[in-house]
Design a protein around this motif. Sequence first.
Motif, PDB file in Angstrom:
ATOM      1  N   LEU A   1       0.828  -1.213   0.000  1.00 24.32           N
ATOM      2  CA  LEU A   1       0.000   0.000   0.000  1.00 24.32           C
ATOM      3  C   LEU A   1       0.861   1.260   0.000  1.00 24.32           C
ATOM      4  O   LEU A   1       0.591   2.198  -0.750  1.00 24.32           O
ATOM      5  N   SER A   2       1.877   1.276   0.823  1.00 26.52           N
ATOM      6  CA  SER A   2       2.773   2.437   0.878  1.00 26.52           C
ATOM      7  C   SER A   2       3.418   2.675  -0.480  1.00 26.52           C
ATOM      8  O   SER A   2       3.515   3.820  -0.944  1.00 26.52           O
ATOM      9  N   LYS A   3       3.838   1.597  -1.117  1.00 27.75           N
ATOM     10  CA  LYS A   3       4.488   1.699  -2.432  1.00 27.75           C
ATOM     11  C   LYS A   3       3.504   2.229  -3.471  1.00 27.75           C
ATOM     12  O   LYS A   3       3.822   3.125  -4.249  1.00 27.75           O
ATOM     13  N   TRP A   4       2.293   1.666  -3.465  1.00 25.56           N
ATOM     14  CA  TRP A   4       1.290   2.099  -4.441  1.00 25.56           C
ATOM     15  C   TRP A   4       0.964   3.579  -4.271  1.00 25.56           C
ATOM     16  O   TRP A   4       0.801   4.302  -5.247  1.00 25.56           O
ATOM     17  N   ILE A   5       0.852   4.004  -3.036  1.00 23.50           N
ATOM     18  CA  ILE A   5       0.498   5.396  -2.764  1.00 23.50           C
ATOM     19  C   ILE A   5       1.615   6.344  -3.192  1.00 23.50           C
ATOM     20  O   ILE A   5       1.372   7.395  -3.782  1.00 23.50           O
ATOM     21  N   MET A   6       2.864   5.960  -2.935  1.00 24.85           N
ATOM     22  CA  MET A   6       3.998   6.838  -3.220  1.00 24.85           C
ATOM     23  C   MET A   6       4.474   6.732  -4.670  1.00 24.85           C
ATOM     24  O   MET A   6       4.911   7.704  -5.275  1.00 24.85           O
ATOM     25  N   ASP A   7       4.391   5.526  -5.219  1.00 27.12           N
ATOM     26  CA  ASP A   7       4.965   5.243  -6.536  1.00 27.12           C
ATOM     27  C   ASP A   7       4.133   5.834  -7.674  1.00 27.12           C
ATOM     28  O   ASP A   7       4.629   6.567  -8.525  1.00 27.12           O
TER      29      ASP A   7
ATOM     30  N   SER B   1       2.975   4.516 -10.291  1.00 34.59           N
ATOM     31  CA  SER B   1       3.289   4.032 -11.643  1.00 34.59           C
ATOM     32  C   SER B   1       1.984   3.543 -12.273  1.00 34.59           C
ATOM     33  O   SER B   1       0.987   3.345 -11.563  1.00 34.59           O
ATOM     34  N   PRO B   2       1.948   3.341 -13.603  1.00 33.66           N
ATOM     35  CA  PRO B   2       0.694   2.870 -14.231  1.00 33.66           C
ATOM     36  C   PRO B   2       0.128   1.613 -13.569  1.00 33.66           C
ATOM     37  O   PRO B   2      -1.075   1.534 -13.330  1.00 33.66           O
ATOM     38  N   GLN B   3       0.998   0.632 -13.247  1.00 33.35           N
ATOM     39  CA  GLN B   3       0.510  -0.585 -12.609  1.00 33.35           C
ATOM     40  C   GLN B   3       0.007  -0.307 -11.203  1.00 33.35           C
ATOM     41  O   GLN B   3      -1.006  -0.851 -10.773  1.00 33.35           O
ATOM     42  N   SER B   4       0.700   0.563 -10.471  1.00 31.06           N
ATOM     43  CA  SER B   4       0.275   0.914  -9.112  1.00 31.06           C
ATOM     44  C   SER B   4      -1.102   1.563  -9.117  1.00 31.06           C
ATOM     45  O   SER B   4      -1.931   1.301  -8.246  1.00 31.06           O
ATOM     46  N   VAL B   5      -1.345   2.412 -10.111  1.00 32.34           N
ATOM     47  CA  VAL B   5      -2.637   3.101 -10.206  1.00 32.34           C
ATOM     48  C   VAL B   5      -3.756   2.091 -10.455  1.00 32.34           C
ATOM     49  O   VAL B   5      -4.842   2.178  -9.870  1.00 32.34           O
ATOM     50  N   ILE B   6      -3.490   1.090 -11.301  1.00 30.80           N
ATOM     51  CA  ILE B   6      -4.473   0.030 -11.564  1.00 30.80           C
ATOM     52  C   ILE B   6      -4.735  -0.759 -10.282  1.00 30.80           C
ATOM     53  O   ILE B   6      -5.883  -1.028  -9.912  1.00 30.80           O
ATOM     54  N   ASP B   7      -3.648  -1.131  -9.587  1.00 28.79           N
ATOM     55  CA  ASP B   7      -3.781  -1.906  -8.356  1.00 28.79           C
ATOM     56  C   ASP B   7      -4.553  -1.126  -7.296  1.00 28.79           C
ATOM     57  O   ASP B   7      -5.430  -1.668  -6.616  1.00 28.79           O
ATOM     58  N   VAL B   8      -4.237   0.156  -7.162  1.00 30.91           N
ATOM     59  CA  VAL B   8      -4.921   1.005  -6.179  1.00 30.91           C
ATOM     60  C   VAL B   8      -6.406   1.124  -6.507  1.00 30.91           C
ATOM     61  O   VAL B   8      -7.262   1.046  -5.620  1.00 30.91           O
ATOM     62  N   SER B   9      -6.718   1.314  -7.797  1.00 37.34           N
ATOM     63  CA  SER B   9      -8.119   1.463  -8.214  1.00 37.34           C
ATOM     64  C   SER B   9      -8.954   0.277  -7.770  1.00 37.34           C
ATOM     65  O   SER B   9     -10.087   0.429  -7.330  1.00 37.34           O
ATOM     66  N   LEU B  10      -8.376  -0.912  -7.889  1.00 37.91           N
ATOM     67  CA  LEU B  10      -9.082  -2.117  -7.465  1.00 37.91           C
ATOM     68  C   LEU B  10      -9.058  -2.267  -5.950  1.00 37.91           C
ATOM     69  O   LEU B  10     -10.079  -2.499  -5.315  1.00 37.91           O
ATOM     70  N   PHE B  11      -7.859  -2.104  -5.380  1.00 33.97           N
ATOM     71  CA  PHE B  11      -7.677  -2.470  -3.984  1.00 33.97           C
ATOM     72  C   PHE B  11      -8.424  -1.552  -3.029  1.00 33.97           C
ATOM     73  O   PHE B  11      -8.928  -2.009  -2.008  1.00 33.97           O
ATOM     74  N   PHE B  12      -8.541  -0.268  -3.365  1.00 30.96           N
ATOM     75  CA  PHE B  12      -9.171   0.648  -2.419  1.00 30.96           C
ATOM     76  C   PHE B  12     -10.686   0.504  -2.345  1.00 30.96           C
ATOM     77  O   PHE B  12     -11.340   1.234  -1.613  1.00 30.96           O
ATOM     78  N   ASP B  13     -11.219  -0.456  -3.089  1.00 32.65           N
ATOM     79  CA  ASP B  13     -12.634  -0.801  -2.937  1.00 32.65           C
ATOM     80  C   ASP B  13     -12.774  -2.104  -2.141  1.00 32.65           C
ATOM     81  O   ASP B  13     -13.809  -2.751  -2.173  1.00 32.65           O
ATOM     82  N   PHE B  14     -11.701  -2.517  -1.438  1.00 36.42           N
ATOM     83  CA  PHE B  14     -11.729  -3.837  -0.803  1.00 36.42           C
ATOM     84  C   PHE B  14     -12.711  -3.904   0.360  1.00 36.42           C
ATOM     85  O   PHE B  14     -12.929  -2.924   1.074  1.00 36.42           O
ATOM     86  N   ARG B  15     -13.274  -5.103   0.523  1.00 36.31           N
ATOM     87  CA  ARG B  15     -14.317  -5.328   1.542  1.00 36.31           C
ATOM     88  C   ARG B  15     -14.151  -6.724   2.137  1.00 36.31           C
ATOM     89  O   ARG B  15     -13.844  -7.681   1.428  1.00 36.31           O
ATOM     90  N   PHE B  16     -14.380  -6.831   3.423  1.00 35.65           N
ATOM     91  CA  PHE B  16     -14.257  -8.104   4.151  1.00 35.65           C
ATOM     92  C   PHE B  16     -15.335  -9.096   3.717  1.00 35.65           C
ATOM     93  O   PHE B  16     -16.500  -8.733   3.577  1.00 35.65           O
TER      94      PHE B  16
ATOM     95  N   LYS C   1      -4.198  14.196   1.425  1.00 34.93           N
ATOM     96  CA  LYS C   1      -4.882  15.014   0.416  1.00 34.93           C
ATOM     97  C   LYS C   1      -3.836  15.712  -0.459  1.00 34.93           C
ATOM     98  O   LYS C   1      -2.864  16.268   0.036  1.00 34.93           O
ATOM     99  N   GLY C   2      -4.051  15.658  -1.752  1.00 36.50           N
ATOM    100  CA  GLY C   2      -3.107  16.292  -2.667  1.00 36.50           C
ATOM    101  C   GLY C   2      -1.976  15.370  -3.082  1.00 36.50           C
ATOM    102  O   GLY C   2      -1.048  15.771  -3.758  1.00 36.50           O
ATOM    103  N   SER C   3      -2.057  14.092  -2.647  1.00 33.82           N
ATOM    104  CA  SER C   3      -1.037  13.132  -3.012  1.00 33.82           C
ATOM    105  C   SER C   3      -0.943  13.001  -4.532  1.00 33.82           C
ATOM    106  O   SER C   3      -1.925  13.144  -5.252  1.00 33.82           O
ATOM    107  N   VAL C   4       0.265  12.679  -5.017  1.00 32.61           N
ATOM    108  CA  VAL C   4       0.466  12.463  -6.456  1.00 32.61           C
ATOM    109  C   VAL C   4      -0.426  11.326  -6.958  1.00 32.61           C
ATOM    110  O   VAL C   4      -0.796  11.285  -8.129  1.00 32.61           O
ATOM    111  N   LEU C   5      -0.798  10.433  -6.034  1.00 34.11           N
ATOM    112  CA  LEU C   5      -1.679   9.326  -6.401  1.00 34.11           C
ATOM    113  C   LEU C   5      -2.989   9.824  -6.998  1.00 34.11           C
ATOM    114  O   LEU C   5      -3.465   9.293  -8.005  1.00 34.11           O
ATOM    115  N   PHE C   6      -3.572  10.856  -6.397  1.00 32.95           N
ATOM    116  CA  PHE C   6      -4.864  11.349  -6.872  1.00 32.95           C
ATOM    117  C   PHE C   6      -4.746  11.981  -8.253  1.00 32.95           C
ATOM    118  O   PHE C   6      -5.665  11.894  -9.062  1.00 32.95           O
TER     119      PHE C   6
END
Length: 306
Positions: A127-133, A135-150, A171-176
């Motif tokens: 998660l830390s890597k995806w948020i900071m990195d 990269s195109p793959q990280s953005v795809i992974d984040v898009s999916l992962f941040f909708d995760f549910r138990f 707020k204002g992270s490069v991720l957004f």
Amino acid sequence: PMVKALEQSGAKTKNVTRIITAVTDALTQGFIEMGIESLGEPKANFAFICMGSEGRGEQTLATDQDNAIIFEDVDPGKEAEVREYFLKLGKLVNNWLDQSGYKLCEGEIMALNEKWNQPLTKWKIFLSKWIMDASPQSVIDVSLFFDFRFISGDEGLVNELQNFAKSNIKKGSVLFYHLAKQALIFKTGSIGSGDIDLKKVIFPLTNFARIYSLSNGLSERNTFTRLNQLSAQNVIDSDFRDQIISAYDFLMMLRFKAQLKAIEQNQKPTNIINMSQLDDIEKSRLKRVLSIISDVQAKLKLDFKL
């Protein structure tokens, strides 16, 4: 039959998708129990999670699997054995779901894949890597992962990971910026007289709700709930919220209509429709929806300086 009856009765799409998702959840929970009966008791505490449209509670009749396993941190000497157990469990559950009509994810974003089957500490590193990195793959992974549910297991592991994610997103992270950029890939002017991939048309709307929810520290996953919370917190005004919900509702209705028709004709349900399948009223509404998507994209451009 149940979905067809709901669609014909004019049930709201959020109720239809909620019912479809509830069926998937129940099946998955049953398969996890079967897997544990087959493999023996788990070697450590774990949580099975779903992501993507199932995570948001927005599944349709044409869906693949997006899931993962979080297991507790164990002594290094035991990790190989624990990992092997949960990979076996993931493979069983994924294959049983596939046999039940939930196709395997082409990108292998599933619990059978070691990348998506990790101890809690490793998930935090990811998660830390995806948020900071970003990269195109990280953005795809984040898009999916941040909708995760138990789904099943130890919910405490999921809560800990969600709290970690929330505290690390600023707020204002490069991720957004990169997530917002992804929402601009779909061009409203690209729709002509041929085929339309409704999943791609809907994506700017679901991504809009995700971006503003995450950047404002909200933990909801469902698109409708996200939009209502954003309106309640004055991030967007109620008129704009209603326009987005109306657009989302209409596009989902078109998806169900096309998917039900395909099933009736013994064809595989997809997210593709042809403009020739729409009547004049639907074409007019689609034109209005495309205008709303343009407004959504314009706001993203402005707010994230794209």
